[in-house]
Design an enzyme around this catalytic site. Sequence first.
Site, short mmCIF file in Angstrom:
data_model
loop_
_atom_site.label_atom_id
_atom_site.label_comp_id
_atom_site.label_asym_id
_atom_site.label_seq_id
_atom_site.Cartn_x
_atom_site.Cartn_y
_atom_site.Cartn_z
N PHE A 56 -14.78 -8.99 -6.43
CA PHE A 56 -13.65 -8.13 -6.08
C PHE A 56 -13.68 -7.90 -4.56
O PHE A 56 -13.65 -6.77 -4.08
CB PHE A 56 -13.69 -6.80 -6.84
CG PHE A 56 -13.79 -6.94 -8.33
CD1 PHE A 56 -12.67 -7.18 -9.10
CD2 PHE A 56 -15.03 -6.86 -8.97
CE1 PHE A 56 -12.75 -7.31 -10.48
CE2 PHE A 56 -15.13 -6.99 -10.35
CZ PHE A 56 -13.98 -7.22 -11.11
N ASP A 73 -11.92 -13.03 -5.48
CA ASP A 73 -10.84 -12.06 -5.66
C ASP A 73 -9.63 -12.80 -6.24
O ASP A 73 -9.49 -14.01 -6.05
CB ASP A 73 -10.46 -11.39 -4.33
CG ASP A 73 -9.74 -10.07 -4.52
OD1 ASP A 73 -10.42 -9.02 -4.50
OD2 ASP A 73 -8.52 -10.08 -4.71
N CYS A 132 -15.42 3.40 -8.93
CA CYS A 132 -14.59 4.36 -8.20
C CYS A 132 -13.70 5.15 -9.16
O CYS A 132 -12.76 5.81 -8.74
CB CYS A 132 -13.73 3.64 -7.16
SG CYS A 132 -12.54 2.47 -7.85
N ASP A 190 -17.93 -4.47 -6.85
CA ASP A 190 -17.11 -3.33 -6.45
C ASP A 190 -15.71 -3.45 -7.07
O ASP A 190 -14.73 -3.73 -6.37
CB ASP A 190 -17.02 -3.25 -4.92
CG ASP A 190 -16.31 -1.99 -4.44
OD1 ASP A 190 -16.28 -1.00 -5.18
OD2 ASP A 190 -15.76 -2.02 -3.32
#
Length: 399
Positions: free
Chosen positions: A227, A249, A340, A300
């Site tokens: 990512f 990605d 996150c 991430d």
Amino acid sequence: MKSQIILKPGKEKAIKLGHPWIFSGAIHRVQNAEQPGTSVDVCDHKGQFLARAYYNPKGSLAARIFSRQAGQELDQAFLERQIRAALARRPALRPGFQTMHRVVASEADFLPGLIVDQYADHLVFQILTAGMENHRDAIIEVLKTIFSPKVLMERSDEAIRTKEGLHERKEILIGSHDQARTVAYENGMALTVDTWEGHKTGFYLDQRLARQMVESYARGAEVLNCFSYTGGFSIAAKRGGARRVTSVDESRPALEILEGNWRQNPGNEDCQMENVRADVFAYLRQLREQGARFDLIVMDPPKFVSDRAHIDRACRGYKDLNLLAMQLLREGGILATFSCSGLISRDLFQKVVFGASVDAGVDLQILHQLSQADDHPLLLSFPESLYLKGLLGRKVSLS
């Protein structure tokens, strides 16, 4: 008649302890606050003043506190005072080393619903709530006054606005579309930021400290950055002395910016670069089938969950990613893994990573607990301001 909300008995405790949110279930009565975003006095069940907030009847999160001072209005003078105070709390920007940061972090800077990010001479803001939307013109004037930006852009294109009864909005107020990209510096890295089309306001500013940490572990490593977006971790690994960096990605535009970022950060010219446009889950399984191995993996992913009903599904996603990462790591390799998602607590995330290590038949020595950078502060009175959780650990096999 004064605009106010009266709380049910016992519901004032969290407010007195500094928490800025009031849910509809805590409210006994509302007076003269029919319009979304109306500023109100918050009072306990006896009518005693507690705080000033703005109220929105459209959602379960009904009110957000912006001041503890009686009579305080959410006007231009107040906004300027609070934004200047938030800016003063940030570390100094240094041209050529650090020229981008978050200036205002919503509730954590006592301005709920407002985010302001600075990228060199570009300023980007987000308005996420009806209370702040009612003062948009004042916010714009304050930002012009304080920063005199070359480019001023609104990126209020977040789905959360619909819960406030607002439409998403993107607008350039100063500058033009052909000025949307700029080069800003983080820890000395020159990074191109697309403030119009990029994720969030253009970049993941909250990972600044984590990128420093990854750089410190990259010497001689074969690195896999999952990512990768525009390559902040990839460039950090290159600067740290990595011998090869593979960035993965799904976004072609992001990978194109990554290639430019690689070129504009000279040094370690022997480091090989490979950029892969692919679904990360599928690509990791392909690498596992090929027997690939890495010394350092960065995981991430984007936010996996925004609704409590989907927490279990999100945890399965995190577990799959970390299991695959541990299977791809060499013995003694380093995994930097993150969540996150605000609804995933630090404890829950660590349990998920532990479950992945058990299934992989390895263990992970946790070397560092990571979190958002210091321009995304955590208020002790508002634990929800901690949303980014990270673990940096070393793979060790079970004997």
